[in-house]
Design an enzyme around this catalytic site. Sequence first.
Site, PDB file in Angstrom:
ATOM      1  CB  VAL A  52      37.176  12.584 -10.060  1.00 32.84           C
ATOM      2  CG1 VAL A  52      37.056  11.935  -9.018  1.00 32.84           C
ATOM      3  CG2 VAL A  52      36.399  14.120 -10.112  1.00 32.84           C
ATOM      4  CE1 TYR A  96      25.902  20.759 -12.660  1.00 32.19           C
ATOM      5  CE2 TYR A  96      23.775  21.242 -13.235  1.00 32.19           C
ATOM      6  CZ  TYR A  96      24.722  20.660 -12.707  1.00 32.19           C
ATOM      7  OH  TYR A  96      24.254  19.678 -11.654  1.00 32.19           O
ATOM      8  CB  ALA A  97      22.896  22.627 -19.882  1.00 28.58           C
TER       9      ALA A  97
END
Length: 252
Positions: A64, A154-155
Amino acid sequence: MGRFDGKVAVVTGAAQGIGAATARLLAAEGAAVAVVDLTVERAAGTVEEIAAAGGTARAYGCDVSDYDAVEAVFTAVVEELGGVHVLVNNAGITRDNLFFKMPKQDWDTVLAVNLTSAYNCAHVAQKYFVAQKYGKIVSLSSRSALGNRGQANYAAAKAGIQGLTATLAIELGPFNVNVNAVAPGYVVTSMTAATAERVGATPEAHQAEVAARTPLRRAGRPEEIAAVVAFLASEDASYVSGQTLYVNGGAR
């Protein structure tokens, strides 16, 4: 009558965890579900579970983070399942490390899979949604969007999901498209098990530590997050848009 009778839902990262739980719930409530993961083989298990329960689903393999691959999958979904009405952007990975140790490749990969993929899927989906004057987009953010040691990449990606959600709600709202996000706290999945290993703990010990500082005194389950995603994707939430709902057992 199910809340998603006659609807087609695309769920990314649906081979396991929150994505699989969401796919199963949407199917149980009447949706035909496109179960999307990196490969058809990875997605097949969720499809088998849905079929065994009497639901309708089809497996699709797709990276994706690749816009062209996403376009191809949506074309196939519309041809094979008859349309698209709901998009759940759930695909995600972690590459945790303290910032000064974080390789640029780990930054780029996490942003691509967790944030750029949401752009790719939403950008393709909105073409169908705008044309039919109907659509629901629910993206997975995280409590980590508020900051979490060892998760700068990630944050940042999960905070980006919240900004993307708020902006798409403004731009797509006139076309009867609702756009929301869900920000889970600690949920028992293979991803949080990997986090436990990173900090030198067993998954069970890590869950107990999290539970001790959570007002509800336990970790979350994928099915509990799926229930909130399904609510936001349903007509029960027809006047809810541009929101990020934290689902974290009362933690602050």
